[in-house]
Design an enzyme around this catalytic site. Structure first.
Site, mmCIF file in Angstrom:
data_model
loop_
_atom_site.group_PDB
_atom_site.id
_atom_site.type_symbol
_atom_site.label_atom_id
_atom_site.label_comp_id
_atom_site.label_asym_id
_atom_site.label_seq_id
_atom_site.Cartn_x
_atom_site.Cartn_y
_atom_site.Cartn_z
ATOM 1 N N TYR A 110 50.611 34.137 46.334
ATOM 2 C CA TYR A 110 51.978 33.618 46.297
ATOM 3 C C TYR A 110 52.112 32.313 47.076
ATOM 4 O O TYR A 110 52.896 31.449 46.708
ATOM 5 C CB TYR A 110 52.970 34.664 46.823
ATOM 6 C CG TYR A 110 53.308 35.695 45.771
ATOM 7 C CD1 TYR A 110 53.852 35.300 44.551
ATOM 8 C CD2 TYR A 110 53.087 37.050 45.981
ATOM 9 C CE1 TYR A 110 54.146 36.229 43.564
ATOM 10 C CE2 TYR A 110 53.381 37.992 45.005
ATOM 11 C CZ TYR A 110 53.915 37.572 43.798
ATOM 12 O OH TYR A 110 54.204 38.473 42.833
ATOM 13 N N GLU A 206 34.547 62.049 45.799
ATOM 14 C CA GLU A 206 35.002 61.108 44.769
ATOM 15 C C GLU A 206 36.481 61.253 44.456
ATOM 16 O O GLU A 206 37.221 60.279 44.467
ATOM 17 C CB GLU A 206 34.192 61.293 43.467
ATOM 18 C CG GLU A 206 34.791 60.499 42.300
ATOM 19 C CD GLU A 206 33.951 60.540 41.022
ATOM 20 O OE1 GLU A 206 32.795 61.008 41.092
ATOM 21 O OE2 GLU A 206 34.445 60.094 39.974
#
Lengths: 378, 554
Positions: A110, A206
């Site tokens: 930005y 995981e």
């Protein structure tokens, strides 16, 4: 024909210092560019290529080491935009470092909206420039004042994290056994953390689903361990957190993923030896001591797990890994594991263990695995 | 069955009964029932065909008389789908005796039997329009014609007797007309008027393109007036009449020629009725056909004629003369295009003459590109045969096939498999021939002779190369401009960033920007090699030539 005209200005390679303070190194590089331009020569910056093709596996240190293929960007009409953006990004970084401030990758994107024509249109563009700068200086983005948005991972178990209160700077102790049903969340920068623990090992998981099950049934208490949910491919912060914790407290690290090429090649491989894209900083962001206790082809048979067929993309991933991944290339065990899976043409998820009862993973699978080092993969 | 046979003895046989119904069908009657064969299938097309036949005739007449044509076309909306078509020319006029036959007898004309390039061929056109008008409105065709300044003008109104294909004069008189010479026809027909492709407007515009020596003044049914002024005072070269070349002659035609000829020996017949047959060749033909050269043509049996045709096929003959063809010439096509189409680039090609089945022909092609032409659609293909625009059946036309078969991508246009190229482009193809082969009597599409398609493709490729070098040059110039604006855009940021990092003063910052501008703009040709690595990444891999390409953008 270009090279015949010597008076048109020559290409001058700008040396990038690889040590010292980041701020000073940015100034040094910029000075080099400035001097070259004033002499009407073409400044040239060299950055290492960040890709799997430019890393090698170093068995001694246990992670991917960057090789010396580089790309050279010369300031020409074609590169003037990227060059301007890189310099703008360097200026932003220097400013952040000098004022002890930080900007997230998104914020940096930005900020570029102020740069008029040189602004980035999408965040991936600014991320690429940022990654190039990292590689150029061989630092990680935190040292440049940039932070990722990504979450580091969830932690529960026998661990006290010693952090600082951002307001007062005083030490804060976070007890990861007292998170209720929630979890301690790994911050994006973990360099300053200290740890207190009596756990015997770290278990990196995981999926959030499996992690929830283990937390809910306080597996960490039963096994005296620290549970970390990676939620897919571990972020840099997560890798660094596990590495520091393991190094500090001399804890072994076990990784529990699905029985599929993604779980092995993308998640486990990245945690253990790093990635091609971040090869310049793998040194810090890898866990060479990790061991794999996730689902293997043998487990699918042994536990008679429900499976899914391997998809085209899975098979391609395996072929690609065996052909191009330096870590797999040096590991006959992993090659065998991958080939076994391809021969079966099947894959199984961690949660497939629920076939034998929801807590089968706690009562049988994990204790079995932990007790049998021969079933681990390197 | 047996019973039937018995009955037939007493009454008429079926064949007898049928025979009572069998009789000649008048040509005019036939066409009255099969108007689509002549192109009068619908009201919209009928208006176009009527104007087209009238204008084609007027142009042929003017050119034959070596008069620069000035044609006025006026359409008047008579309500209820009726239109009055008025076409006036400054041609040589028509002698009184011939007027009824020309306008009110089908298959009457001067062109069918000649071997010469002309717009009309069969002599059906204008009388078919008159017939159509008569069938749909009941009104006669009205003709006013004058053959010289001191002669009175002749006026008549004509009907066609469809049974006998004969003109009927309803009214005739002498009239005053201040024009020196010329013809004016007025015809009421059932029709609808629409603008756009396949309209009268489009037809006249295309006619003006390929006939730059013609001035057309056109008044639409909405009372708008368009003037297509001539762009040259040069009349097209008068096409020469030639004798047919033996290669184009089929058995049936040969039989007729043998029957009609006035020559007394086969040898004389061959040398006098055909082009490119000298006495040596005639002898060779006779020998191959196993016919004595002094055979009387009138005595030849069909078997002998067949042997002769066979012998022609097996004999090598010189190609027909090509001076009988009058191409528009590439210069005039370009002028025609330029005056009617607002584009930025024009090119045109006239191919050398070639031959199909013994008929000489010339292909011309032209391209208009860019400017105000819309770019995001299939290119427009303008098709012409003997200077007449072909408006219908593009898909069935050899020109379309040639355009599709040509690979346009190297010339800077997009093209998907099996279609015409995309882009701001108009492609023009003209076939000039003593006998243009059409797929039907409506003369809407050129037949697919491989020799013709090959010539068309060669012409298109030649034009394409010219187009390609222009388009590529334009692209180079554009990217050059882009590069320059690139420099303008991003240099201040390099200056600004260095200023920020190194705390430079304004003078130093300016110096950076100026030096960079110098380096990047003067050493442009160095880019080519330097950018090899950076180019792909930045998506800017165009190469540059050493010269600065200033020309090209006109």
């Amino acid at each position: 024909m270009a090279k015949d005209n010597k008076d048109e200005g020559k290409d001058v390679k700008i040396k990038v210092k690889r040590d010292g303070k980041v701020s000073a190194r940015i100034v040094d590089l910029s000075k080099g560019i400035f001097d070259t331009i004033i002499k009407k020569d073409h400044p040239q910056i060299e950055t290492p290529i960040r890709a799997l093709s430019n890393v090698s596996y170093d068995p001694k240190s246990g992670y991917f080491v960057l090789q010396d293929t580089t790309k050279t960007r010369t300031l020409t009409v074609n590169t003037v935009k990227t060059f301007a953006q890189t310099l703008r990004m360097l200026a932003l970084s220097k400013n952040l470092v000098d004022t002890d401030d930080i900007a997230t990758k998104r914020e940096a994107y930005y900020v570029s909206k102020n740069w008029g024509e040189a602004r980035f249109h999408e965040q991936p563009e600014s991320d690429t420039v940022m990654d190039d700068i990292e590689a150029m200086f061989m630092v990680n983005r935190e040292q440049l004042g940039f932070l990722p948005e990504e979450k580091g991972g969830d932690v529960a178990g026998q661990l006290i994290v010693v952090d600082k209160d951002p307001e007062t700077g005083k030490e804060v102790k976070i007890d990861c056994t007292k998170m209720g049903t929630g979890a301690y969340s790994v911050p994006s920068s973990v360099e300053e953390l200290k740890f207190e623990t009596k756990a015997k090992f770290i278990l990196a998981i995981e999926t959030a689903g499996m992690y929830q099950r283990l937390v809910k049934h306080f597996y960490w208490k039963k096994a005296n361990c620290i549970l970390i949910s990676m939620g897919g491919v571990p972020t840099r912060a997560c890798r660094r957190f596990i590495r520091r914790l393991s190094d500090d407290k001399k804890l072994p690290v076990f990784v529990f993923t699905d029985g599929d090429p993604y779980g092995w090649l993308n998640i486990y491989r990245t945690l253990k030896v790093g990635s091609g894209n971040a090869a310049h900083i793998n040194q810090y962001f890898c866990v060479p001591q990790a061991k794999f206790i996730g689902i293997t082809a043998q487990d699918i048979i042994k536990y008679d797990l429900p499976t899914h067929p391997l998809k085209e993309i899975d098979i391609k991933r395996v072929k690609d890994g065996i052909k191009n991944d330096p870590f797999i290339q040096q590991s006959p065990q992993w090659q065998k594991a991958l080939n076994d899976l391809v021969k079966m043409k099947k894959r199984a998820e961690q949660q497939a263990l629920a076939k034998h009862g929801l807590n089968y993973v706690i009562t049988t699978y994990l204790p079995d695995k932990m007790a049998d080092p021969k079933s681990w993969l390197p | 069955m047996a019973k039937d046979a018995k009955e037939n003895k007493e009454t008429l046989t079926t064949a007898d009964r049928l025979a009572e119904k069998q009789r000649d069908i008048g040509v005019a009657e036939f066409f009255a029932r099969n108007r689509h064969l002549l192109g009068f299938d619908n009201k919209r097309k009928a208006l176009l065909m009527t104007v087209k036949e009238a204008v084609d005739n007027a142009l042929d007449a003017c050119e034959e008389a070596v008069i620069l044509p000035e044609i006025s076309v006026e359409l008047i909306d008579m309500q209820n789908d009726r239109f009055r078509v008025i076409v006036e020319d400054n041609g040589p006029g028509i002698v009184k005796k011939q007027v009824p036959n020309i306008f009110a007898k089908l298959l009457y004309g001067s062109k069918f039997h000649t071997f010469k390039q002309a717009r009309g061929q069969q002599g059906i056109g204008i009388s078919a329009a008159a017939l159509y008008g008569q069938l749909t409105t009941g009104r006669p065709i009205k003709i006013l014609t004058k053959i010289g300044p001191d002669k009175p003008a002749y006026y008549c109104e004509l009907h066609i007797d469809t049974k006998n294909n004969k003109p009927e004069i309803i009214r005739e008189e002498e009239k005053e007309w201040k024009k020196e010479h010329g013809t004016r026809l007025e015809l009421d027909i059932e029709a609808t008027y629409q603008k756009g492709p396949q309209s009268v407007d489009q037809y006249l515009k295309e006619t003006a393109i390929v006939n730059p020596h013609v001035t057309v003044i056109y008044t639409t049914p909405k009372a708008e007036q368009f003037v297509f002024p001539r762009a040259t005072d040069q009349l097209p070269k008068e096409p020469k009449e030639i004798k047919p070349h033996p290669y184009g002659i089929e058995l049936g035609v040969m039989m007729k020629m043998v029957k009609w000829t006035e020559c007394r020996t086969l040898q004389a017949f061959l040398t006098q009725e055909f082009s490119r047959v000298g006495s040596g060749t005639a002898k060779e033909l006779c020998e191959k056909a196993a016919l004595p050269p002094n055979t009387k043509p009138a005595d030849m049996t069909p078997q002998m004629i067949e042997r002769l045709v066979e012998a022609i096929k097996n004999t090598k003959l010189i190609s027909p003369p090509t001076d009988c063809i009058s191409p528009i010439t590439s210069e005039l096509i370009e002028r025609g295009l330029k005056k009617e189409i607002k584009a930025e680039f024009f090119c045109s090609i006239t191919r050398p003459p070639a031959v199909y089945r013994g008929n000489p022909f010339v292909i011309e092609a032209a391209i208009a590109y860019g400017g105000e032409l819309p770019g995001d659609r299939p290119s427009e293909v303008l098709r012409f045969a003997n200077r007449v625009p072909l408006m219908y059946q593009q898909g069935a036309c050899a020109i379309n096939e040639a355009v599709i078969d040509t690979n346009w991508r190297p010339y800077g246009l997009n093209q998907s498999q099996g279609s015409v190229p995309q882009g701001p482009v108009i492609i023009l193809v003209h076939l000039a021939s003593v006998w243009a082969p059409f797929t039907s009597e409506a003369k809407e599409a050129i037949a697919h002779y491989p020799e013709i398609i090959k010539e068309m493709k060669l012409a298109l490729q030649e034009c394409g190369r010219l187009l390609g070098s222009y388009v590529n040059k334009k692209k180079r110039v554009q990217s050059e401009f882009k590069k320059r604006s690139y420099i303008e855009k991003y240099l201040p940021h390099i200056g600004g960033a260095l200023k920020e990092i190194l705390a430079l003063n304004d003078t130093q910052e300016r110096k950076v920007i100026e030096s960079l501008k110098d380096v990047l703009e003067t050493s442009r040709h160095a880019i080519e090699l330097d950018s090899v690595e950076g180019a792909g990444e930045d998506g800017f891999g165009l190469e540059f030539e050493e010269e600065k390409t200033d020309e090209g953008e006109e």
